[in-house]
Scaffold this active site. Sequence first.
Site, PDB file in Angstrom:
ATOM      1  N   GLU A   1      43.854  27.783  46.063  1.00 23.21           N
ATOM      2  CA  GLU A   1      44.486  29.202  45.468  1.00 23.21           C
ATOM      3  C   GLU A   1      44.938  30.124  46.561  1.00 23.21           C
ATOM      4  O   GLU A   1      46.311  30.773  46.120  1.00 23.21           O
ATOM      5  CB  GLU A   1      43.475  29.637  44.823  1.00 23.21           C
ATOM      6  CG  GLU A   1      44.512  31.253  44.249  1.00 23.21           C
ATOM      7  CD  GLU A   1      42.644  31.492  43.237  1.00 23.21           C
ATOM      8  OE1 GLU A   1      41.603  31.038  43.480  1.00 23.21           O
ATOM      9  OE2 GLU A   1      43.103  32.735  42.321  1.00 23.21           O
TER      10      GLU A   1
ATOM     11  N   SER B   1      41.342  40.448  46.757  1.00 24.43           N
ATOM     12  CA  SER B   1      42.550  41.179  46.998  1.00 24.43           C
ATOM     13  C   SER B   1      42.835  41.330  47.999  1.00 24.43           C
ATOM     14  O   SER B   1      41.656  40.953  48.661  1.00 24.43           O
ATOM     15  CB  SER B   1      41.745  42.732  46.298  1.00 24.43           C
ATOM     16  OG  SER B   1      40.929  42.957  47.639  1.00 24.43           O
ATOM     17  N   ASN B   2      44.067  42.009  48.377  1.00 30.32           N
ATOM     18  CA  ASN B   2      44.591  42.289  49.454  1.00 30.32           C
ATOM     19  C   ASN B   2      43.501  42.559  50.911  1.00 30.32           C
ATOM     20  O   ASN B   2      44.128  42.133  52.172  1.00 30.32           O
ATOM     21  CB  ASN B   2      46.349  42.501  49.487  1.00 30.32           C
ATOM     22  CG  ASN B   2      46.845  41.409  48.448  1.00 30.32           C
ATOM     23  OD1 ASN B   2      46.564  40.425  48.353  1.00 30.32           O
ATOM     24  ND2 ASN B   2      48.340  41.674  49.500  1.00 30.32           N
ATOM     25  N   GLU B   3      42.549  43.827  50.469  1.00 31.10           N
ATOM     26  CA  GLU B   3      42.135  44.808  51.387  1.00 31.10           C
ATOM     27  C   GLU B   3      40.993  43.462  51.521  1.00 31.10           C
ATOM     28  O   GLU B   3      40.571  43.089  52.283  1.00 31.10           O
ATOM     29  CB  GLU B   3      41.114  45.691  50.490  1.00 31.10           C
ATOM     30  CG  GLU B   3      42.292  46.528  50.591  1.00 31.10           C
ATOM     31  CD  GLU B   3      43.444  46.282  49.616  1.00 31.10           C
ATOM     32  OE1 GLU B   3      43.628  45.750  49.071  1.00 31.10           O
ATOM     33  OE2 GLU B   3      44.085  47.089  49.627  1.00 31.10           O
TER      34      GLU B   3
ATOM     35  N   SER C   1      44.062  33.603  33.782  1.00 30.98           N
ATOM     36  CA  SER C   1      45.274  33.610  33.445  1.00 30.98           C
ATOM     37  C   SER C   1      45.282  31.860  32.683  1.00 30.98           C
ATOM     38  O   SER C   1      44.532  31.554  32.902  1.00 30.98           O
ATOM     39  CB  SER C   1      45.643  33.384  34.629  1.00 30.98           C
ATOM     40  OG  SER C   1      45.804  35.028  35.266  1.00 30.98           O
TER      41      SER C   1
ATOM     42  N   GLN D   1      40.916  29.828  35.084  1.00 35.70           N
ATOM     43  CA  GLN D   1      39.510  29.725  35.919  1.00 35.70           C
ATOM     44  C   GLN D   1      38.495  29.931  35.748  1.00 35.70           C
ATOM     45  O   GLN D   1      39.224  31.462  35.179  1.00 35.70           O
ATOM     46  CB  GLN D   1      40.468  29.974  37.414  1.00 35.70           C
ATOM     47  CG  GLN D   1      39.640  30.488  38.830  1.00 35.70           C
ATOM     48  CD  GLN D   1      40.082  30.924  39.662  1.00 35.70           C
ATOM     49  OE1 GLN D   1      41.734  31.559  39.724  1.00 35.70           O
ATOM     50  NE2 GLN D   1      40.001  30.801  41.055  1.00 35.70           N
ATOM     51  N   GLY D   2      36.982  30.538  35.867  1.00 35.40           N
ATOM     52  CA  GLY D   2      36.130  31.317  34.867  1.00 35.40           C
ATOM     53  C   GLY D   2      35.559  31.660  36.803  1.00 35.40           C
ATOM     54  O   GLY D   2      34.543  31.511  36.675  1.00 35.40           O
TER      55      GLY D   2
END
Lengths: 372, 402
Positions: free
Chosen positions: B250, B383-385, B167, B132-133
């Site tokens: 995702e 991010s979780n934030e 990844s 994934q880019g």
Amino acid sequence: MLRDLARSFLDEHLPIDRLRTLVASDPEEVYERGEPTQWDEGLWKQIVELGWTGLAVSEADGGVGFSLAGIAGLVEEVGRHALPSPLVATLNASFALRTSETKEASVWLGRIADGASASLAISDASGSWELADCGVSAREQGDQLVLDGSACFVQDAFKADVLLTSARLGERLVLCVVSKDASGVTLERDQIHDLTRDQASVQFQDVRVSAQDVISRDGLAALRAAWPAILVVVSADLCGTNEWQLQTTVEYAKNRKQFDHQLGFFQAVKHPLVNAMVSIDRARSLLYNAACCVDIGADSAESAARMAKSAASDAGAFISDRSVQLHGGIGFTWECDVHLFFKRSMHNQALYGDGVHQRRKLAVDLIGPIAS
Amino acid sequence: MSSKKLSDEQNEFQEYARNWLSKNMPPPPPVRLPISPIEVSAVEQLGYLQEWQLSCYRAGLIGCDYPTEYGGAGRTDCQRLANQELGRAGAPYFINIVGLSMAAPTILAHGTEEQKRKFIPGALSGEEIWCQGFSEPGAGSDMANQQTFAEKRGDEWIVNGHKVWTSLGHFAKWMILIARTSRHHKYDGLSYFLCPIEGHKGVTVRPLIKMTGESGFNEVLFEDAAIPDSNRLDEEGKGWTVAMTTLTHERGAAEGAGGGGGGGSTHPLEQLIDLARKSRRDGVCAADDPMTRDAIVQQAIVSEGLRQGNRRARVPALTDHPMRIPMQQKLVSSELVQNIARIGVDIAGAQSTLYKLDEKAPNGGHWPLAYMNSFGHTIAAGSNEIQRNILGERVLGLAKSK
């Protein structure tokens, strides 16, 4: 759904202004002079007519025989409106009567379906939720039992018609129904924070119980079997309270402006509200699962119910804390409604074992007993 | 709430899947597998996992609900049953996580007929690994701030830029790529491409070293790399919308909701309990320590809550907002993984100071590495934030934080 009916009924008959008038008119009356808060007995009559007391009673015994999943949805609405009534106490007592499976229990279940209310009197003075820790002793006299001792932390005892009491008879526990005005029964009102219920310590002195009011000769087994349902009911009340606190605080964060922004713009406000939502949803998902486990008689019902109670108690503690804090100065006042729910939640968190208590029990199954 | 009754097709499929798995579980891997597919770095691991994915694909346990013309099995609502059975059987995970859970559903939703026929079968079978880019050095959680530029020249797009945290880039044949195609619009200036990676001219994949000292993800450099216009997914300028489809999959992919994902071979909670039973803290068994017991049970409750939340999310009447529970899954599951690993580190105590190559390290040094790797989950995919902002804004309706 039963929940939707319950919500519109309570929205109409117990709006927040009405609740406030009933329970929060004067702190001095309640806290300093120890006077009971009001409750709407007319509304209770309507609730009885709607058949809510008989929801947990099987059709064979004259009730509605509703699923616990359905009852949990209704009790969530009861919590969401912080309804002062003996409904939760009565539902819990009916589960203990049901699991007693005796003809004496059937008779009492029938009366509850007809509108009688009841409350469990099963905890000792230390407030232990170990079901074997019982502060009442029983002795046999002919075909009667005679009770002595005390049962404490009895929910809505002043509103309920009768008490379902556990008592130690030799090696065993018995369950019996005792009328509040029976000779030798004294109710002492506990002065409690929660304005939406009452609580009593009940003293028994030479109280005679006739054979037809002895519900179970194996009270411990009956209470153990009823315990998952009891935990589900109180968790449902908590989940309703939690959701009210979340929605009310979110509304405040949308309307109140500080530093030229709505409060909810700030991540220090937004993130804890999201954390509260996450913990509330966890508790509700576990609640519905636990209710279904009880309904289908799954072996996992007890652990599912303990998980639900642990999650609901912890979510309750968190959203209660944040609901006051995020309302700022006003949230700390008697004038603001949030304290009504804060106190009902705090009471429910402790009732029948808080999160730590439930996890201590769960750990035995998950990890094993502590060796030493 | 009891879940809906299974249809005849589902019942029959569930029995078939259970049966097949009982007979066809793979032999143990030739080398130890990492915690999740995104950490796979050795070709032996890749080969083993690709073979397993292919075998499950041929057996019809992957792409169950995809149309047969795109390599699927053409069933209805069977993938979640396959995932359940894979999980129950303790099957290894599927290597092609980006292909299965992100590329395939996005192509199915936005692709042309030709793109669907060309790309979906290889993604499902795992024969073509995807990466994934999306992330860039200058655009982490602010995904619309993409700088990689694709310029139209004839019927090709010429790409220049720099992607990171890629990844599986080292194994990938294809990349789902988001690039800027206009400098004048922020959100409307993005387009979405299916970009060849392996051996493609102008594309350089360089491994990045994580804080654990291991590789596992990469940076990808584009220098005048050409992509045919036929590999553009959906319209020019629609990249942001397409990317939202990918992200929805995702962020829900933790539980295999994106059409695959399979079951993990490890049950972290059971491993944690096992560690507690075998470890001593301050002279007593860690499993007897009340604080440790409470910490473990707290995570067990979160784990069960996640499972029950997935069940509840399928009954619309049980929530007031359709995305209220699904959008929580990434946040909760990634923190669950992190917290379990952290408790493992605490239980192992002084022994968690040991690196995996030290023979004395408990569980082969798993716990501290798992803890450090877990930040890959709490930071990746927004991010979780950012997840909390999204939940606060879209579900609770709070004012947008900028």
